[in-house]
Design a protein around this motif. Structure first.
Motif, short mmCIF file in Angstrom:
data_model
loop_
_atom_site.label_atom_id
_atom_site.label_comp_id
_atom_site.label_asym_id
_atom_site.label_seq_id
_atom_site.Cartn_x
_atom_site.Cartn_y
_atom_site.Cartn_z
N ARG C 54 0.82 -1.20 0.00
CA ARG C 54 0.00 0.00 0.00
C ARG C 54 0.86 1.26 0.00
N PHE C 57 2.94 1.47 -3.29
CA PHE C 57 2.12 1.92 -4.43
C PHE C 57 1.83 3.42 -4.34
N SER C 58 1.62 3.92 -3.14
CA SER C 58 1.31 5.33 -2.96
C SER C 58 2.49 6.19 -3.41
N ALA C 61 2.93 5.71 -7.31
CA ALA C 61 1.91 6.46 -8.05
C ALA C 61 2.23 7.95 -8.02
N LEU C 264 -5.57 2.74 7.97
CA LEU C 264 -5.80 1.55 7.18
C LEU C 264 -4.51 0.70 7.11
N PRO C 265 -4.61 -0.61 6.98
CA PRO C 265 -5.84 -1.39 6.85
C PRO C 265 -6.58 -1.53 8.17
N ARG C 266 -7.88 -1.70 8.04
CA ARG C 266 -8.71 -1.90 9.23
C ARG C 266 -9.05 -3.38 9.34
N PHE C 283 -10.90 6.56 3.16
CA PHE C 283 -10.41 6.26 1.80
C PHE C 283 -9.89 7.53 1.13
N ALA C 286 -6.44 8.01 2.46
CA ALA C 286 -5.45 7.20 1.75
C ALA C 286 -5.07 7.88 0.43
N LYS C 287 -6.06 8.40 -0.26
CA LYS C 287 -5.79 9.07 -1.54
C LYS C 287 -4.97 10.34 -1.32
N LEU C 290 -1.24 10.25 -1.73
CA LEU C 290 -0.67 10.47 -3.07
C LEU C 290 -0.20 11.91 -3.23
N ARG C 293 2.73 12.89 -0.91
CA ARG C 293 4.01 12.31 -1.36
C ARG C 293 4.52 13.00 -2.62
#
Lengths: 304, 304, 304
Positions: C54, C57-58, C61, C264-266, C283, C286-287, C290, C293
């Motif tokens: 996770r 990927f963040s 991305a 997260l994760p929960r 959510f 989490a976005k 991006l 970063r």
């Protein structure tokens, strides 16, 4: 003359080596200017049957600096885990449909040659098996020496470590035999000294060499100290192992214009205190791998 | 009509298949011209809960040929290893914040459908579970036949191997039932023959089929020999297994305009001697997977 | 002022946080317009000694949305598996020759600091060790609150869960102490409450806090419910665990302008029924990682 695949160091004649080094130097300047997008339509597949993140990253960075894209696997054995008995040849034929070059690291000697035989796209050997080849490492070693010294003729080098099973040092000795007036000191505990096949090859090509076990005797003589590691379990008297470590004291015995190389990773054979010495070129050597690999990629695609 | 997600082969009507094949053909020409950069702002996430490097590379190469970028994991189970009980749904919702399409390979049947249900970006099923779907494989199989034959009407095909647990051949039979005058020979040791649910489906759609155990009886009849593997442990009399291998001798019984397909990887069921025959199209078939996946990506993004 | 490396949350002053949040907001708008190709010559290396797909990927991305390229490893331990005793420092020095930024997740506290010490290119800490730092998580948490509330002054927050070993909540509490009139409720079974070092830090900075074990008492008071998980084995009376789960009933006690966050994760600590509530922002949070970063990458490269 186009280089179709890069499978073994024997493929490289002196003119091809000089072309490669010249091209590597140009790649170095290209990277300093930010790289290129000229190869943005190309895809590299890295197919590693055993993990080697350092080598993989070096190839992938080379591809990126050329503008290209990368299909990457750290664990290519999953290809075959699905179906016992799947052949490397089939995998290569499938991957060749998805990519423009395949960089393969295989766990068996000869793996890269088998791959090259069936592949319609260029194959580059990133190491195959313990007794196999790792030609790009030997090429970047040689490039590093040539870049600093401008010439390989008349080079004197001490190659130190566990030499009998050293894939890298065997290839390096082989490539050095192509140049005039080279002198090689193999420095190693006697039980892990360089094997007769390489020594015989050097004799046939009239290359001067000496077998040594005392590192201090040769350090003052050479242009290059090429250090590699010795696994303790391979040596009868482990107490003697420390005498093969290059430290600040031994460094004083080296010539001021000499250089220290190492294929990395190191363990204890080069003391951290050596890192700051201007003669310590091993991190520079690792970086040169990027330029040599960029040069190889353009050679297999575009030719000389 | 826009294709939102690619979850199962049942989604594909004949007009949609024709649109997909037409688009795949255009992708083939696009790749021959070097691909495109039209999708350079898009990101694909490949979320593989079980490794399948071949399928993953095919999707990732498709994305690269469209100009896009790839977030890749070979071992998505580490998502859940941190926290027992983490849900696929949460992972998808997070990934959708980082990417423009999610290619998921899940270890349970129905995994892709669960992912599609919660995802704000398109989900493409790259295989879910043993009894699940692998729609892109069936689509590329069908595309390969259509590309060579220009039509699927009136096709006769022998589907050979361990058919009861063959995810690929089940989907293929299903898709073939949409076309007129298709004839299917299921050739298999009786104990691993095609299951009744598919046979019943064919009957309902008035598709001619026959169950066979002797490969030599049907080879001369068909346009397509679709070969798959048989795991020896699934067959009572292992001595009979060799009779299902397509070799040079059996090849002679095939029609000159027929083709041999295989989803790959193969083991012994197609002899290497067959590879050089012009009717052997299985490597071409693997490459077609690239074009079909490119076509699917543009379909889920841009619609028809 | 240029940010050289991102190692720990202590580096971030209030002005730097405001600059980061402002920049993150601009990145959000940039992504909505399709991202940029401005950094297409840059390479990020993600060096993860323990897997965290996770987070990886963040970061990757973020790099892609800036136009850059990514060298990626899910299992950096293979670096050291080849040679026992290989040093993180050597690996970093080699990777710095191949990349323009190194994102490192190390298994030992202090790993990122060691990496930053020797690296000629920026190092970003993606989590180091259980007792270590995970500064980008704390930064994105804070950004999410700031983005919704426009200010951090006067914030009241309930931080819920297993707080003594919570790397994320410890960093969050630390960063919150920089803002005026913040009120923090630590809600937790007594045996896993926040450790004295953080409480003492809050007292020194005159931050109001309270220790609570009853979630229902504080829900109506706060702007933010920051929920984290509790491992059942850490709690003496497991029957009481359910009382820490945020469900539809407890949600009613929250203020209408409050928000629910979770790193997260929960697992079970937020009921699925909460997901559809407009106050559930995890959510979105989490976005936001991006954008934060992306902002950090441009900060370490270009400065303020």
């Amino acid at each position: 003359m186009k280089l179709q695949h890069v499978v073994e160091s024997q493929q490289f004649t002196v003119p091809l080596l000089m072309e490669l080094f010249d091209r590597s130097r140009r790649m170095e300047r290209l990277v300093a200017r930010g790289g290129t997008h000229d190869y943005s339509n190309r895809i590299m597949a890295t197919l590693f049957y055993e993990p080697s993140t350092r080598t993989r990253f070096s190839f992938e960075a080379a591809m990126y600096r050329l503008g290209g894209k990368v299909l990457s696997t750290e664990q290519a054995k999953v290809f075959s885990s699905e179906v016992e008995g799947e052949q490397l040849e089939d995998t290569i034929r499938i991957l060749a449909g998805y990519s423009d070059v395949i960089v393969v690291r295989h766990n068996e000697a000869g793996g890269a040659k088998r791959a090259a035989k069936v592949s319609p796209v260029p194959v580059i050997n990133a190491g195959d098996g313990k007794g196999g080849q790792h030609p790009t490492q030997a090429l970047l070693d040689l490039y590093t020496i040539h870049r600093e010294r401008k010439s390989l003729e008349g080079l004197s080098i001490a190659i130190i470590g566990e030499l009998d099973e050293g894939r890298t040092v065997r290839s390096l000795a082989y490539l050095l035999s192509k140049f005039d007036r080279v002198k090689i000191y193999f420095v190693s505990p006697p039980e892990v000294q360089m094997k007769p096949d390489i020594l015989q090859h050097l004799e046939e090509h009239q290359v001067w060499y000496a077998l040594e076990s005392d590192i201090s005797k040769v350090l003052g003589e050479v242009d290059v100290v090429y250090q590699t590691r010795i696994r303790p379990e391979r040596v009868a008297d482990r107490k003697k192992l420390a005498s093969y470590t290059l430290d600040g004291r031994l460094l004083k015995a080296m010539r001021s214009d000499a250089m220290v190389l190492h294929p990395l990773p190191r363990t204890v054979e080069i003391d951290k205190a050596v890192d700051d010495d201007p003669r310590a070129l091993y991190f520079r050597q690792a970086k040169n791998g990027l330029f040599v690999r960029m040069a190889l990629l353009t050679l297999v695609w575009d030719g000389e």
